[in-house]
Structure formats: structure tokens, C-alpha cells
Motif scaffolding. Structure first.
Motif, PDB file in Angstrom:
ATOM      1  N   PRO A   1       0.851  -1.543   0.003  1.00  0.00           N
ATOM      2  CA  PRO A   1       0.063   0.592   0.034  1.00  0.00           C
ATOM      3  C   PRO A   1       1.021   1.069  -0.021  1.00  0.00           C
ATOM      4  CG  PRO A   1      -0.559  -1.567   2.227  1.00  0.00           C
ATOM      5  CD  PRO A   1       0.880  -1.956   1.466  1.00  0.00           C
ATOM      6  N   GLY A   2       1.813   1.161   0.924  1.00  0.00           N
ATOM      7  CA  GLY A   2       2.551   2.372   0.464  1.00  0.00           C
ATOM      8  C   GLY A   2       3.573   2.715  -0.850  1.00  0.00           C
ATOM      9  N   GLY A   3       3.791   1.328  -1.592  1.00  0.00           N
ATOM     10  CA  GLY A   3       4.373   1.443  -3.089  1.00  0.00           C
ATOM     11  C   GLY A   3       5.932   0.707  -2.913  1.00  0.00           C
ATOM     12  N   LEU A   4       6.111   0.549  -1.494  1.00  0.00           N
ATOM     13  CA  LEU A   4       7.479  -0.020  -1.616  1.00  0.00           C
ATOM     14  C   LEU A   4       7.466  -2.621  -2.007  1.00  0.00           C
ATOM     15  CD1 LEU A   4       8.657  -0.080   1.851  1.00  0.00           C
ATOM     16  CD2 LEU A   4       9.726   1.136  -0.437  1.00  0.00           C
ATOM     17  N   ASP A   5       8.338  -2.989  -2.194  1.00  0.00           N
ATOM     18  CA  ASP A   5       7.505  -4.035  -3.452  1.00  0.00           C
ATOM     19  C   ASP A   5       8.880  -4.674  -2.118  1.00  0.00           C
ATOM     20  OD1 ASP A   5       7.685  -6.376  -4.684  1.00  0.00           O
ATOM     21  OD2 ASP A   5       9.705  -5.931  -6.207  1.00  0.00           O
ATOM     22  N   PRO A   6       8.055  -6.381  -1.402  1.00  0.00           N
ATOM     23  CA  PRO A   6       8.441  -6.890  -0.310  1.00  0.00           C
ATOM     24  C   PRO A   6       8.973  -7.398  -0.779  1.00  0.00           C
ATOM     25  CG  PRO A   6       5.950  -7.362  -1.053  1.00  0.00           C
ATOM     26  CD  PRO A   6       6.678  -6.114  -1.881  1.00  0.00           C
TER      27      PRO A   6
END
Length: 123
Positions: free
Chosen positions: A35-40
Motif C-alpha cells: 500500500p505504501g509503494g514498497l515492493d516486499p
């Protein structure tokens, strides 16, 4: 007979296939974003090996031990990226009586605030 047209066709086909693969990979990456734009996946890849092992084994005590051995600022940065919902990392946050009570209190406060606003608008 010249084979240059065949080479050109093969060359174009390779370029198209490569371009299609890049587009597919980017689309997959976009689907993975939290949701915050970071790729896990990227967040996981930047972790030290010891922390990766902890997440793989789902061992919280081992993770706490690994963090205690690290530089505090570095550990804080890694944990912030992992544990915030920005990354989409699965973060099991156990609820306790205390957290449930805090949520309940916040809900009551919000309700009171809404009532006050509605009352002031109507008057």
C-alpha cells in the motif's frame, strides 16, 4: 540467396520478446507493491542474511536476537521497512486486551467528536 532478411526477422523477434518480458516483469512488480509503494521482494532482498533466515523460519525470538546484534539505527531502518504496512510484508501483530481497549476508546472519542460537530452544525 541472402540470409540477411532472416537475420533481421530473428533480431526483431528477440527484441520484441525481450521487451515483452520486461513489460511483464514490471507489471508483476506493480502487482506486488504494498500500500505504501514498497515492493516486499525488494525489501526482503535488502535485508541481511541473518534477518532473512528469521523471516523464512518465522522465528521472532531469533529475529530479536539478530536485531540486538546489529547497529541500532540500521536495525531500526530494516524493521521500519519490514513492519510498516508500506511494504506489504505480512506482519502478524497480536492483539491484546490493551490494544483492543485503546481501539475501543479511540472509536468512542471519534463518535463524540462527530456528535459535537453535528450538534454545532444544527444549532
Amino acid at each position: 540467396m541472402s540470409w540477411s532478411p532472416l537475420k533481421r526477422v530473428r533480431g526483431r523477434a528477440k527484441i520484441r520478446i525481450q521487451k515483452a518480458m520486461e513489460e511483464y516483469e514490471e507489471e508483476e512488480r506493480q502487482n506486488r507493491l504494498g500500500p505504501g509503494g514498497l515492493d516486499p521482494v525488494e525489501v526482503y532482498d535488502t535485508l541481511p542474511e541473518e534477518m532473512k533466515k528469521c523471516f523464512d523460519d518465522k522465528d521472532i525470538s531469533m529475529l530479536q536476537e539478530a536485531i540486538s546484534k546489529m547497529d541500532p539505527m540500521e536495525a531500526k531502518g530494516h524493521m521500519k521497512r519490514c513492519m510498516t504496512q508500506d511494504s506489504g510484508f505480512p506482519t502478524p501483530i497480536p492483539t491484546t486486551k490493551r490494544t483492543r481497549k485503546k481501539k475501543k476508546t479511540r472509536k468512542k472519542q471519534r463518535r463524540r467528536e462527530r456528535r459535537r460537530r453535528n450538534d454545532s452544525v444544527m444549532n
